[in-house]
Scaffold this active site. Structure first.
Site, PDB file in Angstrom:
ATOM      1  N   HIS A  17       0.880  -1.064  -0.007  1.00  0.00           N
ATOM      2  CA  HIS A  17       0.066  -0.031  -0.121  1.00  0.00           C
ATOM      3  C   HIS A  17       0.908   1.416  -0.121  1.00  0.00           C
ATOM      4  O   HIS A  17       0.747   2.344  -0.754  1.00  0.00           O
ATOM      5  CB  HIS A  17      -0.835   0.050   1.164  1.00  0.00           C
ATOM      6  CG  HIS A  17      -2.093  -1.157   1.390  1.00  0.00           C
ATOM      7  ND1 HIS A  17      -1.939  -1.745   2.626  1.00  0.00           N
ATOM      8  CD2 HIS A  17      -2.856  -1.450   0.413  1.00  0.00           C
ATOM      9  CE1 HIS A  17      -2.946  -2.714   2.423  1.00  0.00           C
ATOM     10  NE2 HIS A  17      -3.297  -2.550   1.322  1.00  0.00           N
ATOM     11  N   LYS A  41     -17.163  -7.908   7.229  1.00  0.00           N
ATOM     12  CA  LYS A  41     -15.577  -8.560   7.443  1.00  0.00           C
ATOM     13  C   LYS A  41     -15.222  -8.292   9.023  1.00  0.00           C
ATOM     14  O   LYS A  41     -15.080  -7.195   9.117  1.00  0.00           O
ATOM     15  CB  LYS A  41     -14.824  -7.883   6.567  1.00  0.00           C
ATOM     16  CG  LYS A  41     -13.907  -8.847   5.749  1.00  0.00           C
ATOM     17  CD  LYS A  41     -13.256  -8.728   4.397  1.00  0.00           C
ATOM     18  CE  LYS A  41     -12.483  -7.534   4.208  1.00  0.00           C
ATOM     19  NZ  LYS A  41     -11.902  -7.105   2.855  1.00  0.00           N
ATOM     20  N   ARG A  90      -2.045  -5.907  -8.427  1.00  0.00           N
ATOM     21  CA  ARG A  90      -0.980  -6.850  -8.115  1.00  0.00           C
ATOM     22  C   ARG A  90      -0.926  -7.766  -9.134  1.00  0.00           C
ATOM     23  O   ARG A  90       0.170  -8.372  -9.812  1.00  0.00           O
ATOM     24  CB  ARG A  90      -0.996  -7.587  -6.900  1.00  0.00           C
ATOM     25  CG  ARG A  90      -0.776  -6.528  -5.826  1.00  0.00           C
ATOM     26  CD  ARG A  90      -1.103  -7.240  -4.420  1.00  0.00           C
ATOM     27  NE  ARG A  90      -2.723  -6.977  -4.381  1.00  0.00           N
ATOM     28  CZ  ARG A  90      -3.511  -7.176  -3.495  1.00  0.00           C
ATOM     29  NH1 ARG A  90      -2.771  -7.509  -2.323  1.00  0.00           N
ATOM     30  NH2 ARG A  90      -4.530  -7.021  -3.557  1.00  0.00           N
ATOM     31  N   SER A 128      -2.561  -7.841   2.845  1.00  0.00           N
ATOM     32  CA  SER A 128      -2.957  -7.790   4.256  1.00  0.00           C
ATOM     33  C   SER A 128      -3.708  -9.102   4.716  1.00  0.00           C
ATOM     34  O   SER A 128      -3.193  -9.533   6.034  1.00  0.00           O
ATOM     35  CB  SER A 128      -4.187  -6.660   4.317  1.00  0.00           C
ATOM     36  OG  SER A 128      -3.615  -5.192   4.244  1.00  0.00           O
TER      37      SER A 128
HETATM   38  P1  ADP Z   1      -9.326  -4.433   0.048  1.00  0.00           P
HETATM   39  O1  ADP Z   1      -9.994  -4.740   1.110  1.00  0.00           O
HETATM   40  O2  ADP Z   1     -10.398  -3.931  -1.036  1.00  0.00           O
HETATM   41  O3  ADP Z   1      -8.933  -5.764  -0.758  1.00  0.00           O
HETATM   42  P2  ADP Z   1      -6.862  -3.321   0.520  1.00  0.00           P
HETATM   43  O4  ADP Z   1      -7.181  -2.744   1.801  1.00  0.00           O
HETATM   44  O5  ADP Z   1      -6.252  -4.715   0.757  1.00  0.00           O
HETATM   45  O6  ADP Z   1      -8.298  -3.576  -0.118  1.00  0.00           O
HETATM   46  O7  ADP Z   1      -6.192  -2.886  -0.192  1.00  0.00           O
HETATM   47  C1  ADP Z   1      -6.470  -1.466  -0.984  1.00  0.00           C
HETATM   48  C2  ADP Z   1      -5.803  -1.293  -2.161  1.00  0.00           C
HETATM   49  O8  ADP Z   1      -4.512  -1.277  -2.193  1.00  0.00           O
HETATM   50  C3  ADP Z   1      -6.392  -2.120  -3.367  1.00  0.00           C
HETATM   51  O9  ADP Z   1      -6.461  -1.233  -4.710  1.00  0.00           O
HETATM   52  C4  ADP Z   1      -5.305  -3.133  -3.578  1.00  0.00           C
HETATM   53  O10 ADP Z   1      -5.364  -3.673  -4.728  1.00  0.00           O
HETATM   54  C5  ADP Z   1      -4.209  -2.318  -3.154  1.00  0.00           C
HETATM   55  N1  ADP Z   1      -3.098  -2.948  -2.731  1.00  0.00           N
HETATM   56  C6  ADP Z   1      -3.034  -4.020  -1.748  1.00  0.00           C
HETATM   57  N2  ADP Z   1      -1.693  -4.729  -1.849  1.00  0.00           N
HETATM   58  C7  ADP Z   1      -1.075  -4.129  -2.426  1.00  0.00           C
HETATM   59  C8  ADP Z   1       0.243  -4.335  -3.024  1.00  0.00           C
HETATM   60  N3  ADP Z   1       1.060  -5.366  -2.153  1.00  0.00           N
HETATM   61  N4  ADP Z   1       0.848  -3.831  -4.074  1.00  0.00           N
HETATM   62  C9  ADP Z   1      -0.172  -2.901  -4.685  1.00  0.00           C
HETATM   63  N5  ADP Z   1      -1.303  -2.812  -4.270  1.00  0.00           N
HETATM   64  C10 ADP Z   1      -1.959  -3.411  -3.258  1.00  0.00           C
END
Ligand code: ADP
Length: 166
Positions: A17, A41, A90, A128
């Protein structure tokens, strides 16, 4: 003023992120990291804790703000005056998932445009969800999260220090 909303759960924020936010700062004047509260969730960390971690990560960057929100992401974007949404990609499954969200968001509010940044090879395997698994099973977190968050997690989970080092 170009303001983008970077929405997600950030449970917790990862280096993946962070990389997207840092690169997004070259595109937007301000990025609001929106911690969306997902009622269906069960989160690992309370929203306030997640907010504090993100604020600490970007304490030297006044162009990054952090907010907690509930409800529709496009509505929240309007509320904070963001014309843009920023998301990270990703992999192909991310693309499929994001595409549906994008179409739904456009249906709900055609005036907000979403921008996507491809993750770097160093962080494209980080999510995450996987980080939470590593935390639960006491794996080592270095390289996945910023050191200040790792420190706090080890404090929250007594005995949570990694069992095996690489
Ligand atoms: P969600 O709960 O909608 O999956 P997240 O909180 O995991 O969202 O992530 C928010 C944003 O960050 C999303 O666009 C997700 O694709 C992006 N994201 C998460 N991990 C990565 C990563 N390792 N590299 C690039 N983008 C990421």
């Amino acid at each position: 003023m170009k303001r983008a909303l970077f929405p997600g759960s950030f449970d917790p924020i990862t280096n993946g992120h962070i990389e997207i936010i840092r690169r997004g700062l070259a595109l937007f004047d301000e990025i609001v990291v929106g911690i969306g509260i997902n009622t269906s969730k069960q989160a690992m960390f309370p929203p306030q804790q997640r907010l504090q971690w993100i604020e600490e990560t970007f304490k030297e960057e006044p162009r990054v703000k952090v907010r907690i929100y509930t409800g529709l992401t496009v509505r929240f974007a309007r509320e904070i005056g963001a014309q843009f949404i920023l998301r990270g990609l990703r992999s192909a499954p991310d693309y499929e998932y994001e595409r549906n969200i994008d179409l739904l968001n456009k249906y709900l509010d055609n005036g907000i445009e979403t921008f996507y940044l491809l993750s770097s090879p160093e962080t494209s395997f980080v999510s995450s969800t996987l980080v939470r698994e590593v935390i639960r099973f006491h794996g080592h977190l270095e390289g996945l999260l910023p050191p200040h968050i790792i420190r706090d997690i080890y404090a929250i989970y007594p005995g949570g220090k990694p069992i095996s080092q690489p």
